[in-house]
Design a protein around this motif. Structure first.
Motif, PDB file in Angstrom:
ATOM      1  N   LEU A  15       0.886  -1.219  -0.034  1.00  0.00           N
ATOM      2  CA  LEU A  15       0.095   0.073  -0.031  1.00  0.00           C
ATOM      3  C   LEU A  15       0.949   1.282   0.048  1.00  0.00           C
ATOM      4  CD1 LEU A  15      -2.767  -1.118   2.344  1.00  0.00           C
ATOM      5  CD2 LEU A  15      -2.824  -0.927   0.040  1.00  0.00           C
ATOM      6  N   MET A  16       1.941   1.358   0.686  1.00  0.00           N
ATOM      7  CA  MET A  16       2.897   2.465   0.915  1.00  0.00           C
ATOM      8  C   MET A  16       4.141   1.804   0.837  1.00  0.00           C
ATOM      9  SD  MET A  16       0.638   4.713   3.720  1.00  0.00           S
ATOM     10  CE  MET A  16       1.843   5.945   3.656  1.00  0.00           C
ATOM     11  N   VAL A  17       5.299   2.693   0.833  1.00  0.00           N
ATOM     12  CA  VAL A  17       6.627   2.524   0.889  1.00  0.00           C
ATOM     13  C   VAL A  17       7.008   3.463   2.149  1.00  0.00           C
ATOM     14  CG1 VAL A  17       8.724   2.690  -0.004  1.00  0.00           C
ATOM     15  CG2 VAL A  17       6.851   2.074  -1.369  1.00  0.00           C
ATOM     16  N   PHE A  18       7.576   2.701   3.091  1.00  0.00           N
ATOM     17  CA  PHE A  18       8.112   3.528   4.502  1.00  0.00           C
ATOM     18  C   PHE A  18       9.781   3.287   4.435  1.00  0.00           C
ATOM     19  CE2 PHE A  18       7.970   5.487   8.339  1.00  0.00           C
ATOM     20  CZ  PHE A  18       8.829   4.777   9.169  1.00  0.00           C
ATOM     21  N   ASN A  33       1.259   4.024  -8.334  1.00  0.00           N
ATOM     22  CA  ASN A  33       0.588   4.782  -7.435  1.00  0.00           C
ATOM     23  C   ASN A  33       0.662   4.428  -5.936  1.00  0.00           C
ATOM     24  OD1 ASN A  33      -1.382   5.760  -9.531  1.00  0.00           O
ATOM     25  ND2 ASN A  33      -2.108   3.541  -9.929  1.00  0.00           N
ATOM     26  N   LEU A  34       2.002   4.505  -5.580  1.00  0.00           N
ATOM     27  CA  LEU A  34       2.460   3.989  -4.201  1.00  0.00           C
ATOM     28  C   LEU A  34       3.174   5.605  -3.752  1.00  0.00           C
ATOM     29  CD1 LEU A  34       4.405   0.907  -4.794  1.00  0.00           C
ATOM     30  CD2 LEU A  34       2.275   1.192  -3.623  1.00  0.00           C
ATOM     31  N   VAL A  35       2.563   5.520  -2.480  1.00  0.00           N
ATOM     32  CA  VAL A  35       2.924   6.762  -1.644  1.00  0.00           C
ATOM     33  C   VAL A  35       4.235   6.323  -0.911  1.00  0.00           C
ATOM     34  CG1 VAL A  35       2.388   8.560   0.214  1.00  0.00           C
ATOM     35  CG2 VAL A  35       0.607   7.690  -1.721  1.00  0.00           C
ATOM     36  N   GLN A  36       5.393   7.151  -0.748  1.00  0.00           N
ATOM     37  CA  GLN A  36       6.273   7.056  -0.084  1.00  0.00           C
ATOM     38  C   GLN A  36       6.505   7.939   1.085  1.00  0.00           C
ATOM     39  OE1 GLN A  36      10.060   7.068  -2.144  1.00  0.00           O
ATOM     40  NE2 GLN A  36      11.387   6.272  -0.493  1.00  0.00           N
ATOM     41  N   LEU A  37       6.975   7.407   2.328  1.00  0.00           N
ATOM     42  CA  LEU A  37       7.215   8.183   3.254  1.00  0.00           C
ATOM     43  C   LEU A  37       8.526   7.989   4.263  1.00  0.00           C
ATOM     44  CD1 LEU A  37       6.154  10.267   5.571  1.00  0.00           C
ATOM     45  CD2 LEU A  37       5.149   8.268   6.745  1.00  0.00           C
ATOM     46  N   TYR A  63       8.647  14.511  -7.699  1.00  0.00           N
ATOM     47  CA  TYR A  63       8.257  13.754  -6.618  1.00  0.00           C
ATOM     48  C   TYR A  63       6.961  13.922  -6.286  1.00  0.00           C
ATOM     49  CZ  TYR A  63      13.642  13.482  -7.035  1.00  0.00           C
ATOM     50  OH  TYR A  63      14.748  13.302  -7.701  1.00  0.00           O
ATOM     51  N   PRO A  64       5.907  13.588  -6.739  1.00  0.00           N
ATOM     52  CA  PRO A  64       4.438  14.164  -6.279  1.00  0.00           C
ATOM     53  C   PRO A  64       4.127  13.039  -5.167  1.00  0.00           C
ATOM     54  CG  PRO A  64       4.371  12.964  -8.537  1.00  0.00           C
ATOM     55  CD  PRO A  64       5.915  13.174  -8.317  1.00  0.00           C
ATOM     56  N   TYR A  65       4.506  11.905  -5.178  1.00  0.00           N
ATOM     57  CA  TYR A  65       4.264  10.935  -4.174  1.00  0.00           C
ATOM     58  C   TYR A  65       4.959  10.689  -3.279  1.00  0.00           C
ATOM     59  CZ  TYR A  65       0.258   9.247  -7.105  1.00  0.00           C
ATOM     60  OH  TYR A  65      -0.889   9.349  -7.819  1.00  0.00           O
ATOM     61  N   PHE A  66       6.211  11.706  -2.653  1.00  0.00           N
ATOM     62  CA  PHE A  66       7.191  11.580  -1.924  1.00  0.00           C
ATOM     63  C   PHE A  66       6.554  12.438  -0.434  1.00  0.00           C
ATOM     64  CE2 PHE A  66      10.810  13.001   0.267  1.00  0.00           C
ATOM     65  CZ  PHE A  66      11.395  11.546   0.605  1.00  0.00           C
ATOM     66  N   PHE A  67       6.771  12.052   0.486  1.00  0.00           N
ATOM     67  CA  PHE A  67       6.524  12.505   1.950  1.00  0.00           C
ATOM     68  C   PHE A  67       7.783  12.137   2.874  1.00  0.00           C
ATOM     69  CE2 PHE A  67       2.516  12.534  -0.041  1.00  0.00           C
ATOM     70  CZ  PHE A  67       1.880  13.549   0.417  1.00  0.00           C
ATOM     71  N   ARG A  68       7.896  12.970   3.646  1.00  0.00           N
ATOM     72  CA  ARG A  68       9.016  12.736   4.907  1.00  0.00           C
ATOM     73  C   ARG A  68       8.581  13.248   6.171  1.00  0.00           C
ATOM     74  NH1 ARG A  68      14.006  15.616   1.790  1.00  0.00           N
ATOM     75  NH2 ARG A  68      12.958  17.494   1.250  1.00  0.00           N
ATOM     76  N   THR A  69       8.644  12.718   7.350  1.00  0.00           N
ATOM     77  CA  THR A  69       8.226  13.144   8.520  1.00  0.00           C
ATOM     78  C   THR A  69       9.572  13.902   9.240  1.00  0.00           C
ATOM     79  OG1 THR A  69       9.266  11.143   9.463  1.00  0.00           O
ATOM     80  CG2 THR A  69       6.843  11.240   9.101  1.00  0.00           C
ATOM     81  N   ARG A  79      -4.966   7.641  -5.336  1.00  0.00           N
ATOM     82  CA  ARG A  79      -5.224   9.064  -5.100  1.00  0.00           C
ATOM     83  C   ARG A  79      -6.155   9.493  -3.754  1.00  0.00           C
ATOM     84  NH1 ARG A  79      -2.989  13.645  -6.985  1.00  0.00           N
ATOM     85  NH2 ARG A  79      -2.930  12.521  -8.951  1.00  0.00           N
ATOM     86  N   ILE A  80      -6.743   8.373  -3.273  1.00  0.00           N
ATOM     87  CA  ILE A  80      -7.364   8.600  -1.988  1.00  0.00           C
ATOM     88  C   ILE A  80      -6.221   8.606  -0.687  1.00  0.00           C
ATOM     89  CG2 ILE A  80      -9.006   7.401  -0.265  1.00  0.00           C
ATOM     90  CD1 ILE A  80     -10.621   6.709  -2.645  1.00  0.00           C
ATOM     91  N   ILE A  81      -5.298   7.600  -0.933  1.00  0.00           N
ATOM     92  CA  ILE A  81      -4.218   7.374  -0.160  1.00  0.00           C
ATOM     93  C   ILE A  81      -3.333   8.836   0.301  1.00  0.00           C
ATOM     94  CG2 ILE A  81      -2.339   6.168   0.675  1.00  0.00           C
ATOM     95  CD1 ILE A  81      -3.743   3.567  -0.415  1.00  0.00           C
ATOM     96  N   LEU A  82      -3.224   9.479  -1.286  1.00  0.00           N
ATOM     97  CA  LEU A  82      -2.261  10.622  -1.363  1.00  0.00           C
ATOM     98  C   LEU A  82      -3.045  11.624  -0.712  1.00  0.00           C
ATOM     99  CD1 LEU A  82       0.185  12.030  -2.427  1.00  0.00           C
ATOM    100  CD2 LEU A  82      -1.099  12.254  -4.776  1.00  0.00           C
TER     101      LEU A  82
END
Length: 883
Positions: free
Chosen positions: A70-73, A92-96, A111-117, A339-342
């Motif tokens: 579902l996601m890449v951590f 369609n994978l979100v990376q955190l 990098y539209p699907y990239f996030f970081r804490t 898109r819902i997860i994003l």
């Protein structure tokens, strides 16, 4: 039922080992709270060892052979993380990520699907901006290691500071040796240095800063704060190799400020897990046991909670949409669920152990801490909250090397060099005394203008000399007025006024003196020996012509290239009070574009005027009438004025940057020249008028002595230089006059002897020889010649002029007819006639040729007295026609 089968592989890297206890704590707590019931979180860890090839292989193997993710951590190494993040959009994978801080990943187009804490390296720039504004630092410089990571931070910082009224005065970068860049920063007077370099280069930078003395109370270094604890100990050996001892390195490091993200929040607030950050830290330390800590463990812990909350919101969204789709039905081609997860990820907002967890364009708005190196340890001094955009400085923790924060640049205090008020007062007092003296001379000159001594010295010209001196005195007051007394506009006006006053004053004083000398020269050096009358009106015209030339020059100067106020800036000087400021002296000048040309014209004209005056004074030096001739004093005045002006001009030019010295020299030169000139012109007249008013105007009388002959010879020598022909004629007349005086003396002696003989033996003398008559006739003829030569004052010549028909050795016709000749020449007649005529001749004629003074009058003696002792009054004018 679980989302995916749970398999776990322990990471081999230090970051992975340090964050794994935090991840386990988060998963355990999420399960205990049944946050995702009836699901459980399946976490699969992959270790890529920061190798691009291995990272891509692990990612593609997980997509191809593993269950649907579902996601890449994760993602720690920037190179591997950036490659994976760029390819996530296709699945369609979100990376955190919890540890990738590289600024490159902030590009949402790439990098539209990239996030970081964890906050990126660029997140420190808003914090730095806030710190700069807090201490009012508006001028900084950057020193950057030539590495992409640091260059990107530097570029972002430039954009942050742009438009915030903060100047980046210098930007320097280096590869291996930072000393050249550090030296350039110092040369550009950079006081606040923003550094971007790793800890190995940091040691070299501070060693260079020590060599350039860029540390202490005047400088502030702001560098990354993510270096390892006691990092300077690791590079101590390398620092020694560059001749930088440990104590030098520590001295240069003292007081630097480090900027980095906050690993754990310092606030005593319960997080989403129900525990405070401090409670979580204790549990983390207990769980990791022998595993080393990681600065990213809090961000990994909050990252698990971000994933859980995102999945929870996604499932709520699916349930609310009445769609018969489950989250476990997700596949890599399902763009809708992706898109819902994003969107659910972008809505994240909770308080975690690292602070408020909020994403803005995929970037964590975290907390930035400030630490300061104090006494060989780093002390937290403040923190910046990115969400609230606030900076909090911990009280009494930050310490600067000086009594106050360092200045962002060398504070340049522009200080106008002014003329000292006591000096201006003293010189003004001397000037006033000079003007009082000039007024006294003016009163003396006007009061005694009818005295022969003053009248002969041209009182009108003397008044002009005094007027010129007073104008020169008045210019001193104007030369002393500068920016401390008058405004800029008034000072510019004074530039012109004082130049005009001094120029006109000089021409008026010396022009009048030279005009007087010219008149003496014109009268006494007249070659044609004609009488010449030169009135004061002509001298006034001469002085007026000189002033007209001055006015023409000054008017052209003002019209073509007027004087302006200019400000000259000199090199900076340290503050005498020891403050952290530098003083830049400013000095006002009166200048124009072609200052040299105009000054050359004025100096040339004044120099020619002075040379002409010297020439006239030299030519008239032998004129012996003091009341008319001031050539000696004029020469002395010109000499003093010339020497003082040359010395004053030279010293004034050399002391251009010292207004007090320059004004003192200019004022003293003007006072000295004006005072000496006035005293030389008027003091001798004053003394002479008080002691002997007639001595100065009396001409020398010609006395027929040997001393007078010497004086005549001197006068003849002086006249020879004018006209040789006139000198020869005068010498001939003087020689002839002397010869005739000697001849007259001999004849007078013979006459006296004859008189004595006649008086002693009258009976023996029956007649006088005819040659005696001839001798007497010669005497009278000599008298006529001498009188015609010397001016015609003798009584004898007057008598002959009135009776031209009477001649020597003739007799009156009537007497000849009435008396016989023997009766006329009888002894009695001869004695009577000689007794009357000889004294008359002796006393009336001889004064005209230098003999006995005609004014000497004595009573008439008896006819029997000796003729040599008889005196006849001047009014008794008798002439005998014959003996």
């Amino acid at each position: 039922m679980g989302l995916m089968p749970l398999t776990k592989e322990v990471a081999k890297g230090s970051i992975g080992r340090g964050v794994l206890p935090a991840v386990e704590l988060a998963i355990e707590q999420i399960r205990n709270e049944s946050l995702l019931r009836p699901y459980f979180l399946d976490l699969r860890l992959y270790d890529t060892e920061c190798d691009n090839a291995k990272g891509l292989k692990a990612f593609y193997d997980a997509i191809k052979y593993g269950p649907n993710h579902l996601m890449v951590f994760g993602g720690v190494c920037p190179s591997v993380t950036s490659i994976i993040a760029e390819s996530l959009q296709g699945w369609n994978l979100v990376q955190l990520s919890f540890a990738a801080t590289t600024p490159v990943l902030a590009d949402k187009k790439k990098y539209p699907y990239f996030f970081r804490t964890v906050p990126s390296d660029n997140a420190v720039n808003p914090a730095i901006l806030k710190l700069l504004k807090h201490y009012r630092w508006k001028r900084v410089g950057t020193l950057t290691q030539d590495v992409q990571r640091f260059s990107e931070v530097r570029n972002d910082l430039t954009g942050v500071l742009y438009g915030e009224d903060i100047e980046i005065s210098d930007t320097e970068s280096f590869s291996n040796d930072p000393c050249t860049s550090v030296k350039k920063l110092k040369g550009n007077d950079v006081r606040i240095i923003l550094g971007q370099f790793d800890q190995n280069m940091a040691a070299k930078v501070f060693c260079c800063a020590y060599e350039e003395n860029m540390f202490g109370s005047k400088y502030q270094w702001i560098i990354p704060g993510w270096y390892e604890p006691a990092w300077w100990e690791q590079v101590h050996t390398e620092a020694n190799s560059s001749r930088c001892f440990r104590k030098n390195l520590l001295a240069a490091m003292e007081g630097y400020i480090g900027v980095d993200f906050e690993p754990l929040s310092s606030k005593q607030i319960k997080t989403i897990s129900g525990k405070t950050p401090q409670q979580y830290e204790r549990e983390y330390n207990n769980k990791r046991s022998g595993v080393g800590p990681s600065k990213f463990h809090g961000y990994a812990y909050d990252g698990i909670w971000v994933i859980a909350k995102t999945l929870q919101r996604a499932m709520e969204t699916l349930h609310a949409s009445n769609r018969h789709q489950r989250i476990q039905d997700f596949n890599y081609t399902d763009h809708t669920l992706g898109r819902i997860i994003l969107n659910a990820m972008n809505e994240t907002n909770f308080f975690g152990v690292t602070g408020q967890v909020v994403f803005r364009n995929g970037e964590r708005m975290g907390t930035i801490k400030f630490t300061q190196f104090q006494d060989r340890r780093e002390v937290k001094v403040g923190e910046y909250n990115a969400v609230a955009d606030t900076l909090e400085i911990i009280n009494d923790t930050i310490r600067f090397q000086g009594s106050e924060p360092p200045k962002d640049k060398t504070i340049i205090l522009e200080q106008l060099r002014k003329i000292s008020l006591p000096l201006y007062s003293i010189l003004s007092a001397l000037t006033i005394l000079g003007m009082i003296m000039a007024s006294a001379f003016l009163f003396f000159n006007i009061k005694n203008r009818n005295q022969k001594l003053i009248k002969m010295s041209s009182p009108y010209m003397n008044n002009l000399i005094i007027l010129g001196g007073m104008l020169s005195y008045a210019s001193i007051f104007l030369f002393g007025l500068d920016g401390s007394f008058v405004s800029e506009k008034t000072f510019e006006t004074l530039c012109t006024v004082r130049t005009w006053i001094l120029t006109v004053g000089y021409t008026t004083a010396f022009g009048a003196m030279f005009a007087k000398t010219w008149r003496v020269h014109a009268i006494f050096k007249n070659v044609k020996m004609k009488k010449k009358i030169i009135k004061d009106q002509k001298l006034l015209v001469i002085v007026g012509g000189m002033l007209l030339i001055d006015l023409c020059i000054l008017i052209c100067w003002q019209a073509v290239d007027p004087l302006r106020r200019t400000v000259e800036r000199y090199s900076m000087e340290p503050d005498p009070a020891g403050r952290d400021i530098s003083i830049r002296p400013l000095l006002e000048h009166c200048e124009n574009t072609h200052m040299t040309i105009w000054l050359g014209i004025v100096y040339a004209y004044k120099g020619l005027l002075m040379l002409f005056g010297c020439f006239l004074a030299w030519e008239t030096r032998n004129v012996s009438i003091p009341a008319l001739n001031d050539s000696k004093y004029i020469g002395m005045s010109v000499y003093n004025v010339g020497i003082m002006c040359i010395i004053g001009a030279a010293v004034s030019f050399l002391t251009r940057d010292q207004p007090n010295v320059q004004f003192c020299i200019v004022a003293l030169v003007i006072i000295f020249c004006s005072t000496i000139t006035l005293c030389l012109v008027f003091v001798p007249k004053l003394i002479t008028l008080r002691t002997n008013p007639d001595a100065a105007t009396q001409n020398r009388r010609f006395q027929f002595t040997q001393n007078q002959k010497k004086e005549d010879s001197k006068t003849s020598t002086s006249v020879t230089s004018v006209n040789q022909a006139s000198t020869s004629r005068l010498e001939g007349l003087q020689s002839e006059n002397h010869r005739l005086r000697m001849k007259i003396t001999e004849l007078d002696k013979d006459l006296e002897e004859v008189t004595m003989q006649l008086q002693d033996t009258p009976e023996k003398t029956t007649y006088i020889k005819q040659n005696h008559y001839q001798e007497l006739n010669d005497i009278l003829s000599l008298g006529n010649f001498t009188e015609s030569t010397d001016g015609g004052k003798a009584i004898l010549k007057n008598h002959l002029d009135q009776n031209p028909q009477l001649q020597w050795n003739t007799t009156e016709p009537s007497r000849t007819c009435k008396e016989p000749i023997e009766d006329i020449n009888s002894p009695e007649h001869i004695q009577r006639r000689l007794s009357l005529q000889l004294p008359i001749l002796h006393h009336a004629y001889l004064p005209s040729i230098g003999g006995v003074d005609a004014s000497c009058v004595s009573p008439c003696v008896s006819p029997t007295a000796s003729p040599r002792h008889r005196h006849v009054p001047p009014s008794f004018r008798v002439m005998v026609s014959g003996l």
